[in-house]
Every structure is written in C-alpha cells, then in structure tokens.
Design a protein around this motif. Structure first.
Motif, PDB file in Angstrom:
ATOM      1  N   HIS A  29     -13.650 -20.269 -28.881  1.00 49.76           N
ATOM      2  CA  HIS A  29     -15.105 -20.184 -28.703  1.00 49.76           C
ATOM      3  C   HIS A  29     -15.528 -18.745 -28.482  1.00 49.76           C
ATOM      4  O   HIS A  29     -16.536 -18.279 -29.045  1.00 49.76           O
ATOM      5  CB  HIS A  29     -15.532 -21.053 -27.531  1.00 49.76           C
ATOM      6  CG  HIS A  29     -16.975 -20.897 -27.147  1.00 49.76           C
ATOM      7  ND1 HIS A  29     -18.011 -21.188 -28.004  1.00 49.76           N
ATOM      8  CD2 HIS A  29     -17.551 -20.455 -25.994  1.00 49.76           C
ATOM      9  CE1 HIS A  29     -19.171 -20.930 -27.411  1.00 49.76           C
ATOM     10  NE2 HIS A  29     -18.915 -20.488 -26.198  1.00 49.76           N
ATOM     11  N   LEU A  30     -14.764 -18.020 -27.676  1.00 49.16           N
ATOM     12  CA  LEU A  30     -15.068 -16.618 -27.403  1.00 49.16           C
ATOM     13  C   LEU A  30     -15.024 -15.796 -28.686  1.00 49.16           C
ATOM     14  O   LEU A  30     -15.931 -14.999 -28.967  1.00 49.16           O
ATOM     15  CB  LEU A  30     -14.075 -16.072 -26.375  1.00 49.16           C
ATOM     16  CG  LEU A  30     -14.097 -14.560 -26.129  1.00 49.16           C
ATOM     17  CD1 LEU A  30     -15.446 -14.126 -25.574  1.00 49.16           C
ATOM     18  CD2 LEU A  30     -12.968 -14.175 -25.181  1.00 49.16           C
ATOM     19  N   ILE A  31     -13.970 -15.963 -29.480  1.00 47.39           N
ATOM     20  CA  ILE A  31     -13.816 -15.201 -30.720  1.00 47.39           C
ATOM     21  C   ILE A  31     -14.933 -15.538 -31.708  1.00 47.39           C
ATOM     22  O   ILE A  31     -15.485 -14.661 -32.373  1.00 47.39           O
ATOM     23  CB  ILE A  31     -12.424 -15.460 -31.332  1.00 47.39           C
ATOM     24  CG1 ILE A  31     -11.336 -14.874 -30.423  1.00 47.39           C
ATOM     25  CG2 ILE A  31     -12.331 -14.856 -32.731  1.00 47.39           C
ATOM     26  CD1 ILE A  31      -9.933 -15.238 -30.841  1.00 47.39           C
ATOM     27  N   GLU A  32     -15.275 -16.819 -31.785  1.00 55.88           N
ATOM     28  CA  GLU A  32     -16.352 -17.236 -32.687  1.00 55.88           C
ATOM     29  C   GLU A  32     -17.686 -16.625 -32.256  1.00 55.88           C
ATOM     30  O   GLU A  32     -18.452 -16.116 -33.082  1.00 55.88           O
ATOM     31  CB  GLU A  32     -16.460 -18.760 -32.697  1.00 55.88           C
ATOM     32  CG  GLU A  32     -17.543 -19.293 -33.635  1.00 55.88           C
ATOM     33  CD  GLU A  32     -17.637 -20.807 -33.613  1.00 55.88           C
ATOM     34  OE1 GLU A  32     -18.524 -21.338 -34.305  1.00 55.88           O
ATOM     35  OE2 GLU A  32     -16.835 -21.454 -32.906  1.00 55.88           O
ATOM     36  N   ALA A  33     -17.949 -16.646 -30.954  1.00 56.77           N
ATOM     37  CA  ALA A  33     -19.198 -16.076 -30.444  1.00 56.77           C
ATOM     38  C   ALA A  33     -19.248 -14.565 -30.649  1.00 56.77           C
ATOM     39  O   ALA A  33     -20.316 -13.987 -30.895  1.00 56.77           O
ATOM     40  CB  ALA A  33     -19.355 -16.414 -28.960  1.00 56.77           C
ATOM     41  N   ALA A  34     -18.082 -13.919 -30.551  1.00 57.01           N
ATOM     42  CA  ALA A  34     -18.029 -12.460 -30.659  1.00 57.01           C
ATOM     43  C   ALA A  34     -18.162 -11.961 -32.093  1.00 57.01           C
ATOM     44  O   ALA A  34     -18.564 -10.808 -32.309  1.00 57.01           O
ATOM     45  CB  ALA A  34     -16.724 -11.944 -30.063  1.00 57.01           C
ATOM     46  N   GLY A  35     -17.835 -12.803 -33.074  1.00 57.88           N
ATOM     47  CA  GLY A  35     -17.778 -12.377 -34.463  1.00 57.88           C
ATOM     48  C   GLY A  35     -18.993 -11.612 -34.958  1.00 57.88           C
ATOM     49  O   GLY A  35     -18.890 -10.445 -35.377  1.00 57.88           O
ATOM     50  N   PRO A  36     -20.187 -12.206 -34.920  1.00 61.28           N
ATOM     51  CA  PRO A  36     -21.379 -11.507 -35.426  1.00 61.28           C
ATOM     52  C   PRO A  36     -21.702 -10.241 -34.634  1.00 61.28           C
ATOM     53  O   PRO A  36     -22.198  -9.260 -35.196  1.00 61.28           O
ATOM     54  CB  PRO A  36     -22.494 -12.554 -35.270  1.00 61.28           C
ATOM     55  CG  PRO A  36     -21.794 -13.870 -35.173  1.00 61.28           C
ATOM     56  CD  PRO A  36     -20.485 -13.596 -34.504  1.00 61.28           C
ATOM     57  N   ILE A  37     -21.423 -10.274 -33.348  1.00 56.15           N
ATOM     58  CA  ILE A  37     -21.709  -9.113 -32.502  1.00 56.15           C
ATOM     59  C   ILE A  37     -20.766  -7.964 -32.837  1.00 56.15           C
ATOM     60  O   ILE A  37     -21.177  -6.796 -32.912  1.00 56.15           O
ATOM     61  CB  ILE A  37     -21.608  -9.518 -31.017  1.00 56.15           C
ATOM     62  CG1 ILE A  37     -22.740 -10.499 -30.689  1.00 56.15           C
ATOM     63  CG2 ILE A  37     -21.656  -8.296 -30.104  1.00 56.15           C
ATOM     64  CD1 ILE A  37     -22.619 -11.172 -29.346  1.00 56.15           C
ATOM     65  N   MET A  38     -19.501  -8.273 -33.073  1.00 59.34           N
ATOM     66  CA  MET A  38     -18.543  -7.248 -33.467  1.00 59.34           C
ATOM     67  C   MET A  38     -18.871  -6.708 -34.857  1.00 59.34           C
ATOM     68  O   MET A  38     -18.733  -5.508 -35.117  1.00 59.34           O
ATOM     69  CB  MET A  38     -17.116  -7.810 -33.416  1.00 59.34           C
ATOM     70  CG  MET A  38     -16.659  -8.187 -32.013  1.00 59.34           C
ATOM     71  SD  MET A  38     -14.997  -8.914 -31.970  1.00 59.34           S
ATOM     72  CE  MET A  38     -13.982  -7.454 -32.293  1.00 59.34           C
ATOM     73  N   ASP A  39     -19.312  -7.580 -35.745  1.00 56.82           N
ATOM     74  CA  ASP A  39     -19.707  -7.147 -37.090  1.00 56.82           C
ATOM     75  C   ASP A  39     -20.844  -6.128 -37.009  1.00 56.82           C
ATOM     76  O   ASP A  39     -20.852  -5.113 -37.718  1.00 56.82           O
ATOM     77  CB  ASP A  39     -20.158  -8.346 -37.931  1.00 56.82           C
ATOM     78  CG  ASP A  39     -19.006  -9.240 -38.344  1.00 56.82           C
ATOM     79  OD1 ASP A  39     -17.851  -8.774 -38.338  1.00 56.82           O
ATOM     80  OD2 ASP A  39     -19.261 -10.424 -38.644  1.00 56.82           O
ATOM     81  N   LYS A  40     -21.827  -6.407 -36.152  1.00 52.68           N
ATOM     82  CA  LYS A  40     -22.972  -5.496 -36.019  1.00 52.68           C
ATOM     83  C   LYS A  40     -22.542  -4.168 -35.390  1.00 52.68           C
ATOM     84  O   LYS A  40     -23.021  -3.095 -35.803  1.00 52.68           O
ATOM     85  CB  LYS A  40     -24.077  -6.145 -35.196  1.00 52.68           C
ATOM     86  CG  LYS A  40     -25.368  -5.323 -35.209  1.00 52.68           C
ATOM     87  CD  LYS A  40     -26.517  -6.048 -34.544  1.00 52.68           C
ATOM     88  CE  LYS A  40     -27.848  -5.318 -34.767  1.00 52.68           C
ATOM     89  NZ  LYS A  40     -27.792  -3.899 -34.424  1.00 52.68           N
ATOM     90  N   LEU A  41     -21.648  -4.226 -34.408  1.00 53.89           N
ATOM     91  CA  LEU A  41     -21.146  -2.990 -33.803  1.00 53.89           C
ATOM     92  C   LEU A  41     -20.438  -2.126 -34.837  1.00 53.89           C
ATOM     93  O   LEU A  41     -20.602  -0.907 -34.874  1.00 53.89           O
ATOM     94  CB  LEU A  41     -20.185  -3.314 -32.652  1.00 53.89           C
ATOM     95  CG  LEU A  41     -20.716  -3.243 -31.224  1.00 53.89           C
ATOM     96  CD1 LEU A  41     -19.594  -3.528 -30.244  1.00 53.89           C
ATOM     97  CD2 LEU A  41     -21.359  -1.903 -30.920  1.00 53.89           C
TER      98      LEU A  41
END
Length: 227
Positions: A77-89
């Motif tokens: 769940h953490l990795i899935e939630a982080a995906g779009p945020i990491m992409d934007k970073l």
C-alpha cells in the motif's frame, strides 16, 4: 484459546507467522497474543519483539502490537501510494528518488525512480544501507530510537532534522553524492518511511535544501496524507 499450526515444519517460523497474523487481525497486548496463539508467554514476547524490530509489527499508542509498516500488505500500500508522488519528484528535480524503510540496524530501499539519462545515483530496490551516514539516516535517527554513537553526523544534526522536517547531506555517505530526505508518517504519527532525492553534489549546489527542500517537504506531506 487458539493454537498455532506447524504448517511449514519450521517451528520458529510458524510461531512468528501466528503472532504476526494475530496482531494484524487485532492489535493485542502480550496476554491477548498468548491467548490467541496458544504460545508460551516468553516465546510470544521474544518473537513479537523481534517482529517489531523488523517493523513487521509495531506498537499502537496504547502499547499493543499491531500490523507494522513492513508487513507485506502495508508495504504494498505504501509503495502504491508513493508511486505518483515519486514520479512527480523525478519530473520536478530530474534526480534520483528513493523510498526507504527501517529494517533492523539498516535502511532498505523499497522503491526508486531514476532519470532515463545522465549520471545519477542508482540505489536498487532491496539495497540495504547503513544508519550511520546520509540524510535518510539522519531522519531515521530523528524519529526512531537509534544509536548514533558511530554515525558521521552529530546529535545537533539529528535535532535539526527533527525541527526542520528534512535533512541534507553532502558527500557524507559517498564522495560526489548529495541528498536530501524527509519523513513519511502513518495516521497515528509513526514514522513509516523516508523519501529522498539524491544525485551529484555538483548539481545540488548551492545546497540540497536550498534547491529541493520545499519540493521534498511537499511530497512527504502528500504521501503522509495519502496513507
């Protein structure tokens, strides 16, 4: 009273899984874990404490053991939630982005984003790094009970990271490498991960915080909110 099942034939593994499942189903104190699993008190305490050290279990505010951030479902769940945020970073900085979790006496990279070209800092998923150097290590030290006696940073550095909500390092873990990191919390306020941006120290001038602190702090806050 329940009983654990010896499914795998490896007693300690089956007992640990029984405790993990019991705590994941319902946050439990030691007596409740013993009652649910049917395991001896000393065994239950030893294994629950070990699972807590690996972040598979965590303590709730009232002192019970519950599902921790490293439990497979929670980590997914953490990795899935982080995906779009990491992409934007990655898009905003053009630098490598990592997500770390505490794992015993080290930190483990559980997700990463890398630029398609140019020189960058590659940290493979699964790589374990020490808690004695680097901006991510400072964040873990700021929000976890970690011995920093052998660390390359000071108590003042840790206090500054806790106060600022981010930390930077320049050529601390590796020559030519700079990074900046920020904490990610779950709804109870427990640290579940550290998100980092890293790359060439030359590109991070005048300092990692001057270039990327607002971007990283915003990303960490958004990921905390998504959890």
């Amino acid at each position: 009273m329940g009983e654990y099942s010896e499914i795998s034939g490896i007693k300690v593994l089956d007992r640990a899984v029984a405790i993990m499942m019991a705590a994941a189903n319902r946050p439990s104190n030691l007596n409740e874990l013993c009652e649910t699993t049917g395991l001896p008190r000393a065994t239950t305490h030893r294994l629950a404490t070990a699972l807590e050290a690996h972040r598979i279990l965590t303590r709730t505010p009232d002192g019970k053991w519950g599902a921790g951030p490293a439990l497979p479902g929670n980590r997914d769940h953490l990795i899935e939630a982080a995906g779009p945020i990491m992409d934007k970073l990655l898009a905003d900085t053009g630098e490598s982005v990592q997500l770390y979790q505490l794992s015993g006496s080290s930190r483990t990279c559980i997700a990463t984003r890398e630029p398609e070209s140019g020189l960058h800092n590659v940290v493979p998923v699964g790589r374990q790094l020490p808690l004695t150097s680097g901006s991510a290590a400072r964040i873990f030290a700021a929000f976890e009970d970690i011995d920093i006696e052998n660390a390359t940073f000071s108590v003042e550095d840790v206090e500054r990271a806790r106060s600022n909500g981010y930390s930077e390092s320049i050529e601390e873990r590796e020559a030519g490498l700079a990074s900046i990191s920020a904490p990610v919390f779950d709804p109870s306020g427990t640290l579940v991960a550290v998100i980092s941006v890293s790359g060439s120290a030359e590109r991070f001038r005048p300092s990692p915080s001057e270039k990327y602190a607002p971007l990283l702090a915003d990303a960490a806050q958004k990921l905390t909110a998504r959890l």
